[in-house]
Design an enzyme around this catalytic site. Structure first.
Site, PDB file in Angstrom:
ATOM      1  N   SER A 173      38.251  40.888  44.071  1.00 56.62           N
ATOM      2  CA  SER A 173      38.323  39.722  44.952  1.00 56.62           C
ATOM      3  C   SER A 173      39.288  38.705  44.365  1.00 56.62           C
ATOM      4  CB  SER A 173      36.929  39.081  45.087  1.00 56.62           C
ATOM      5  OG  SER A 173      36.997  37.816  45.717  1.00 56.62           O
ATOM      6  N   TYR A 186      29.198  35.388  41.556  1.00 55.88           N
ATOM      7  CA  TYR A 186      30.107  36.325  42.210  1.00 55.88           C
ATOM      8  C   TYR A 186      31.459  36.359  41.496  1.00 55.88           C
ATOM      9  CZ  TYR A 186      32.837  38.506  45.961  1.00 55.88           C
ATOM     10  OH  TYR A 186      33.659  39.339  46.686  1.00 55.88           O
TER      11      TYR A 186
END
Length: 226
Positions: A173, A186
């Site tokens: 990501s 995250y």
């Protein structure tokens, strides 16, 4: 000040990758032939995992689809077959549990064969401020987004090394390149995933396994669920 620096870094990375994409659009890289390859995709029951499954189905790959969501997995399998997937195998697997990964990996090797393309796509996100995030969710984020990569590599990499043929794909990501609010767990998990994949690439070079490739994908904003 940190916000300003992060903003400039984000803009710089965005411009760099846009220019890189433009160059490859004008001068395309030679595409990899995946026909006949055994491709395992984690988190295949929805989102990016489903889209990847359909793409690989059209390209003639043998699909091995993992997800914890049985209904989503059935739907992806159905769509993959409709899109030309002649060989589609699906398995329920909880990627937050090491023993489940090893157990299902053994089933795959016995029933399908040695995986030659591994796509670690499964991911979870809490979207909470650090003090609002329960310990259990932080642990699950790290288990699925990071630790699962260790266990899948240990399960499938030996066969790739033996044949000097394979491809390891990590769906990370943009949050693995810079931090964001409400993404502390995250972002940490994706930073770890990026670092892990880069280190494995270095190990392949040290071992002179030039046939085992690595790819790290860092999506920005997406409109699919997780």
């Amino acid at each position: 000040m940190n916000f300003i620096l992060n903003t400039f870094r984000f803009i710089g990375l965005t411009v760099y990758y846009m220019l890189e994409s433009l160059v490859f659009y004008i001068v395309p890289k030679r595409k990899k032939n995946v026909s006949g390859e055994i491709v395992l995709i984690t988190g295949a029951g929805s989102g990016i995992g489903r889209l990847l499954s359909l793409k690989f189905a059209r390209l003639g790959a043998t699909l091995v689809l993992w997800d914890i969501n049985e209904e989503g997995l059935k739907e992806t399998s159905r769509l993959a077959r409709e899109n030309g997937g002649a060989r589609v195998h699906s398995y329920i697997c909880d990627c937050s549990k090491k023993q489940d990964i090893y157990r299902v990996a053994d089933e795959v090797k016995k029933e399908v064969g040695d995986v030659s393309i591994l796509v670690n796509n499964a991911g979870v996100v809490t979207g909470k401020m650090i003090l609002d995030c329960p310990d259990s969710l932080i642990e699950k984020t790290m288990e699925v987004n990071t630790m699962a990569h260790f266990w899948t590599y240990k399960a499938f990499l030996p066969a790739m090394l033996a044949s000097n043929h394979g491809h390891l794909v990590s769906i990370a990501s943009i949050a693995g390149l810079m931090g964001f609010s409400r993404c502390s767990d995250y972002s940490a998990s994706k930073f770890a995933a990026v670092g892990f994949a880069e280190s494995i690439d270095c190990e392949m070079r040290d071992l002179q396994k030039t046939g085992v490739k690595t790819t790290i994908v860092c999506p920005c904003l997406i409109n699919t669920g997780m």
